[in-house]
Design a protein around this motif. Structure first.
Motif, PDB file in Angstrom:
ATOM      1  N   GLU A  98       0.790  -1.493  -0.230  1.00 34.78           N
ATOM      2  CA  GLU A  98       0.231   0.313   0.088  1.00 34.78           C
ATOM      3  C   GLU A  98       0.857   0.818   0.308  1.00 34.78           C
ATOM      4  N   ILE A  99       0.691   2.107  -0.710  1.00 34.02           N
ATOM      5  CA  ILE A  99       1.680   3.567  -1.053  1.00 34.02           C
ATOM      6  C   ILE A  99       1.201   4.468  -0.802  1.00 34.02           C
ATOM      7  N   ILE A 100       1.558   5.044   1.114  1.00 34.10           N
ATOM      8  CA  ILE A 100       0.518   6.050   1.094  1.00 34.10           C
ATOM      9  C   ILE A 100       1.780   7.887   0.688  1.00 34.10           C
ATOM     10  N   GLU A 101       0.607   8.433   0.128  1.00 29.37           N
ATOM     11  CA  GLU A 101       1.213   9.498  -0.269  1.00 29.37           C
ATOM     12  C   GLU A 101       1.828  10.149   0.734  1.00 29.37           C
ATOM     13  N   PRO A 102       2.940  10.962   1.114  1.00 28.51           N
ATOM     14  CA  PRO A 102       3.414  12.480   1.813  1.00 28.51           C
ATOM     15  C   PRO A 102       3.038  12.960   1.422  1.00 28.51           C
ATOM     16  N   PRO A 103       3.442  14.026   2.768  1.00 26.83           N
ATOM     17  CA  PRO A 103       2.586  15.058   3.008  1.00 26.83           C
ATOM     18  C   PRO A 103       4.044  15.982   2.141  1.00 26.83           C
ATOM     19  N   PRO A 104       3.834  17.566   1.577  1.00 24.41           N
ATOM     20  CA  PRO A 104       4.766  17.791   0.578  1.00 24.41           C
ATOM     21  C   PRO A 104       5.923  18.363   1.776  1.00 24.41           C
ATOM     22  N   LEU A 105       6.905  18.546   1.626  1.00 25.21           N
ATOM     23  CA  LEU A 105       8.076  18.921   2.812  1.00 25.21           C
ATOM     24  C   LEU A 105       8.978  20.806   2.128  1.00 25.21           C
ATOM     25  N   THR A 106       9.156  21.129   3.596  1.00 29.68           N
ATOM     26  CA  THR A 106       9.219  22.811   3.359  1.00 29.68           C
ATOM     27  C   THR A 106      10.286  22.555   3.472  1.00 29.68           C
TER      28      THR A 106
END
Length: 428
Positions: A98-106
């Protein structure tokens, strides 16, 4: 509730016989001999004896302390390097697909990540030691960073009287002195405990009683991880002298954990990174847990490899580290070979075992008559079908002892059994 005495109680008091029957309950037992009594004089006497005994014991402890330390120095603890719990990466638990989309990095995320990596590297650097070799006293005054007589290793064990450092054997030649420089910047006299020129590593020792309290508080024994579980893309930290000078730190990822190199008597997994280093770089590769997963040795890199930092996987070195730490020689036959798989065996008719590609000159294997093209199928009473099993059995042998090897040699009518009597050697 109030208590009222019954009239019949007053009319019928207990008779005299009853009183005599239970009179023994009121008796007082006395120690007429006086043996249960302790006089004040006896208390003072025992207190004085206790004080004399305590002073005598204290004086005896300080008088015997140097003798005890000398005895401890002569009898170091046996070093045991724990093996990996799971050396086969294929046996690790399956990861969910299962692929979990990571939040965008800042930018703040990157800063926090770099700070976290620095903290891991800074803490782990407590186990990193620079080993220096020099031919004369003047060499210690050199200020050049890229010194040939300097390598970086790790504090791998404490056997009681000594601290043991695992590093390249490059500075273990015919030198007048060897020194170890710890993370606090202080330098101490070191000695070569044992080395193995087959892979080019050695263990150096430093007497603990020579270390200052400040040095002892700043250093730590390395935690050895498992290189068998390292995967492509894993974050790694390069410590030591990966860029040609000591005290450096670099960050990167594992470009490939599957490359291997054939050396006499074994095949070793390499950890290749995307970190650019110096041609003479040494040191250690560390995972994000602060565990050592590789020992940097840039001499194993290809000439045209852009000098990317590469090291031996630590899992393949643990048995050798244990032997060298205990002052023992690493067993050596001098055979470079490959595993004959079932597919190759069926296709080419070669027996299962270790196919001998090359026999090192002047090696125990050559002296025993082993030739290129032979297939080693057993050591002693144990059968072998892989190169890793061959190396595992070899490391259980003792240098100087004779052992029987079973092999197969190709003749006019196919392969025939052959035996070799090999005297186990070492390259130290």
């Amino acid at each position: 509730m109030e208590y009222h005495e019954e009239p019949r109680d007053r009319e019928n008091p207990p008779d005299a016989e009853s009183e005599e029957e239970y009179a023994f309950l009121q008796e007082t037992l006395k120690d007429e001999s006086g043996r249960g009594r302790i006089s004040r004089g006896m208390v003072v006497k025992y207190a004085c004896l206790g004080l004399v005994f305590g002073l005598t014991a204290s004086l005896g402890f300080f008088a015997l302390k140097p003798w005890a330390e000398r005895m401890n120095h002569d009898d170091p603890d046996q070093i045991t390097i724990p093996e990996d719990e799971n050396q086969n990466p294929e046996e690790t638990e399956e990861v969910s697909e299962e692929i979990i989309e990571p939040p965008p990095l800042t930018i703040d995320n990157y800063r926090e990540m770099n700070k976290a990596l620095y903290d891991v590297g800074n803490e782990t650097s407590r186990c990193v030691v620079e080993v220096l070799g020099a031919g004369t006293e003047d060499d210690w005054q050199e200020t050049e960073y890229d010194k040939v007589g300097s390598v970086s290793g790790i504090l791998v064990a404490d056997n009681g009287p000594e601290l043991l450092i695992f590093a390249s054997s490059r500075v273990a030649g015919n030198l007048e002195s060897i020194q170890a420089k710890f993370t606090d910047g202080k330098t101490y006299v070191a000695q070569l405990k044992q080395k193995d020129e087959n892979l080019g590593f050695a263990v150096y020792s430093v007497q603990k009683n020579r270390l200052s309290d400040s040095t002892k508080s700043r250093i730590a024994v390395a935690s050895l991880g498992s290189s068998a579980t390292v995967s492509q893309g894993d974050t790694v930290i390069a410590l030591g002298s990966p860029f040609g000078y000591a005290g450096a730190m670099g960050f990167g990822v594992v470009a490939s954990p599957k490359n291997t190199i054939l050396n006499p008597d074994g095949e070793y997994r390499l950890i290749c990174t995307d970190i650019s280093g110096a041609r003479n770089g040494t040191g250690a590769l560390v995972n994000i847990k602060g565990e050592i997963v590789g020992m940097i040795d840039q001499t194993i890199s290809e000439e045209d490899s852009m000098n990317l930092v590469t090291g031996y996987g630590i899992s393949d070195l643990k048995s050798m580290i244990e032997l060298l730490s205990n002052g023992e020689q690493v067993p050596y036959f001098g055979i470079t070979g490959v595993t004959v798989t079932e597919d190759i065996s069926q296709q080419q008719g070669i027996p299962l075992g270790v196919y001998v590609q090359e026999v090192q000159a002047d090696s125990p294997a050559m002296a025993a008559g082993i030739q290129s093209g032979d297939v080693i199928v057993g050591i002693g009473k144990e059968k072998i079908v892989t190169l890793s099993a061959y190396r595992m059995l070899l490391l259980k042998q003792e240098a100087g002892k004779s052992v029987k090897l079973e092999g197969m040699r190709k003749g006019t009518d196919g392969y025939v059994a052959i035996e070799y009597n090999v005297t186990v050697g070492s390259r130290n």
